[in-house]
Design a protein around this motif. Structure first.
Motif, PDB file in Angstrom:
ATOM      1  N   GLN A  74      -3.567 -23.808  17.265  1.00 17.40           N
ATOM      2  CA  GLN A  74      -2.486 -23.354  16.383  1.00 17.40           C
ATOM      3  C   GLN A  74      -2.524 -21.832  16.208  1.00 17.40           C
ATOM      4  O   GLN A  74      -3.588 -21.242  16.133  1.00 17.40           O
ATOM      5  N   PRO A  75      -1.332 -21.207  16.157  1.00 16.28           N
ATOM      6  CA  PRO A  75      -1.282 -19.746  15.957  1.00 16.28           C
ATOM      7  C   PRO A  75      -1.612 -19.379  14.512  1.00 16.28           C
ATOM      8  O   PRO A  75      -1.578 -20.218  13.622  1.00 16.28           O
ATOM      9  N   GLU A  76      -1.959 -18.110  14.310  1.00 14.50           N
ATOM     10  CA  GLU A  76      -2.187 -17.574  12.964  1.00 14.50           C
ATOM     11  C   GLU A  76      -1.274 -16.364  12.773  1.00 14.50           C
ATOM     12  O   GLU A  76      -0.774 -15.803  13.749  1.00 14.50           O
ATOM     13  N   ALA A  77      -1.077 -15.989  11.524  1.00 13.98           N
ATOM     14  CA  ALA A  77      -0.239 -14.823  11.237  1.00 13.98           C
ATOM     15  C   ALA A  77      -1.007 -13.835  10.365  1.00 13.98           C
ATOM     16  O   ALA A  77      -1.565 -14.217   9.328  1.00 13.98           O
ATOM     17  N   TYR A  78      -1.069 -12.597  10.797  1.00  9.05           N
ATOM     18  CA  TYR A  78      -1.703 -11.541  10.000  1.00  9.05           C
ATOM     19  C   TYR A  78      -0.921 -11.346   8.700  1.00  9.05           C
ATOM     20  O   TYR A  78       0.322 -11.421   8.711  1.00  9.05           O
ATOM     21  N   PRO A  79      -1.601 -11.103   7.598  1.00  6.83           N
ATOM     22  CA  PRO A  79      -0.882 -10.816   6.344  1.00  6.83           C
ATOM     23  C   PRO A  79       0.013  -9.586   6.508  1.00  6.83           C
ATOM     24  O   PRO A  79      -0.358  -8.628   7.193  1.00  6.83           O
ATOM     25  N   SER A  80       1.177  -9.628   5.904  1.00  2.92           N
ATOM     26  CA  SER A  80       2.151  -8.535   6.080  1.00  2.92           C
ATOM     27  C   SER A  80       1.771  -7.258   5.332  1.00  2.92           C
ATOM     28  O   SER A  80       2.315  -6.194   5.600  1.00  2.92           O
ATOM     29  N   ASN A  81       0.821  -7.378   4.407  1.00  2.83           N
ATOM     30  CA  ASN A  81       0.473  -6.206   3.579  1.00  2.83           C
ATOM     31  C   ASN A  81      -0.788  -5.488   4.052  1.00  2.83           C
ATOM     32  O   ASN A  81      -1.398  -4.729   3.305  1.00  2.83           O
ATOM     33  N   VAL A  82      -1.201  -5.742   5.299  1.00  8.88           N
ATOM     34  CA  VAL A  82      -2.422  -5.107   5.818  1.00  8.88           C
ATOM     35  C   VAL A  82      -2.245  -3.588   5.886  1.00  8.88           C
ATOM     36  O   VAL A  82      -3.119  -2.828   5.502  1.00  8.88           O
ATOM     37  N   LEU A  83      -1.097  -3.163   6.382  1.00  7.70           N
ATOM     38  CA  LEU A  83      -0.773  -1.738   6.462  1.00  7.70           C
ATOM     39  C   LEU A  83       0.503  -1.474   5.656  1.00  7.70           C
ATOM     40  O   LEU A  83       1.367  -2.345   5.559  1.00  7.70           O
ATOM     41  N   PRO A  84       0.627  -0.284   5.079  1.00  7.75           N
ATOM     42  CA  PRO A  84       1.873   0.035   4.360  1.00  7.75           C
ATOM     43  C   PRO A  84       3.061   0.007   5.317  1.00  7.75           C
ATOM     44  O   PRO A  84       2.985   0.550   6.420  1.00  7.75           O
ATOM     45  N   SER A  85       4.131  -0.661   4.919  1.00 13.78           N
ATOM     46  CA  SER A  85       5.292  -0.795   5.815  1.00 13.78           C
ATOM     47  C   SER A  85       6.488  -0.005   5.286  1.00 13.78           C
ATOM     48  O   SER A  85       7.556  -0.541   5.064  1.00 13.78           O
ATOM     49  N   GLU A  86       6.252   1.268   5.045  1.00 16.55           N
ATOM     50  CA  GLU A  86       7.340   2.131   4.585  1.00 16.55           C
ATOM     51  C   GLU A  86       8.137   2.632   5.792  1.00 16.55           C
ATOM     52  O   GLU A  86       7.631   2.679   6.904  1.00 16.55           O
TER      53      GLU A  86
END
Length: 292
Positions: A116-128
């Motif tokens: 099964q695939p995994e997904a990195y958390p979206s808040n690891v790096l600032p997404s400005e």
């Protein structure tokens, strides 16, 4: 504007290819082996980074360093167990072993943790989003490019300014003469695998934070593309791998920008065919005459 946007995305992607390609080119430069398991070290790095962030609750940079350290050890183990016994074997035997190691890592990972695939958390790096001359550039893209360039510069410093770097260059130039000069060739080859694998591990974490989704077979296509990048730049030549990776990313970005995103993967292999036909030694390589 859309094309320039895709060009920026292509440079970020190309920096990931360049980091993986450096491992291919360093190993080939020293032991004349195409390490097809290298793409799977990239995959392992992505998972180590993921578990460091989700389970150990670390930030991006600590996860990056842990992934690089573990992949460096993993690369040395692969070299010592799978490749060292074949040091004097035929090239085809080493190549088949590399493919076997690749399958072993892929399906070993599936056996241990599932497919099964995994997904990195979206808040690891600032997404400005940063607006420059009407262009929207993500802060993630800039940070990824900066980290990749720093790692490439560190590699150049290691290769040209340190004792192990000098040993690597000596072994690459003439293994037998390096032995006679007192260089420990086995340790130098292991160090090469360690450095190349650490860069692949870093690329895995960067890829995961940028594209989010990771899975056990994720190393196949980026691994092949990085191999094309190494051939494009001139396999065995470190600056060539950097330029080849960035160039390949830019080509992919432009293909997407012109509306042919379905051809992104195909174009990479068209580039490989063209480079093998017209300049088989790569952009930075020189034609070498060999006695047969």
């Amino acid at each position: 504007m859309e094309i320039i946007q895709q060009l920026i995305n292509g440079i970020s992607l190309g920096s990931i290819y360049a980091l993986i390609a450096l491992g291919y080119t360093m190993v080939y430069g020293i032991v004349k082996l195409i390490n097809f398991a290298h793409g799977d070290v990239f995959m392992v790095g992505a998972f180590i980074g993921f578990y460091s962030i989700t389970i150990l609750e670390l930030g991006f940079f600590p996860a990056l360093l842990i992934s690089m350290a573990v992949c460096a050890i993993f690369g040395v183990l692969i070299e010592r167990i799978a490749y060292k016994p074949l040091r004097n074997a035929t090239r085809i035997a080493a190549l088949i072993t590399a493919i076997g190691v690749s399958f072993f890592i892929e399906y070993g990972t599936i056996y241990i943790r599932g497919a099964q695939p995994e997904a990195y958390p979206s808040n690891v790096l600032p997404s400005e989003t940063i607006n420059i001359f009407g262009l929207s550039i993500g802060s993630q893209s800039l940070l990824i490019l900066a980290v990749s360039l720093i790692l490439m510069m560190l590699l150049q410093i290691i290769v040209h300014k340190t004792k192990i770097g000098k040993a690597m260059r000596a072994v690459s130039y003439d293994t037998e003469a390096a032995k006679l000069m007192g260089i420990n060739v086995d340790n130098t080859i292991s160090a090469t695998f360690a450095i190349g694998s650490a860069l692949a591990g870093a690329a895995g974490v960067i890829f995961g934070t940028y594209y989010t989704k990771i899975e056990p077979l994720m190393g196949i296509i980026p691994g092949l593309k990085a191999f094309v990048a190494a051939v494009l730049g001139g396999i065995g030549i470190i600056p060539g791998a950097m330029v080849g990776g960035l160039l390949l990313g830019v080509i992919e970005g432009l293909v997407s920008g012109f509306g042919f995103s379905l051809w992104r993967d195909g174009v990479v292999f068209i580039v490989l065919i063209l480079i093998l036909i017209f300049k088989p030694s790569g952009l930075f390589g020189k034609n070498v005459k060999e006695k047969v």
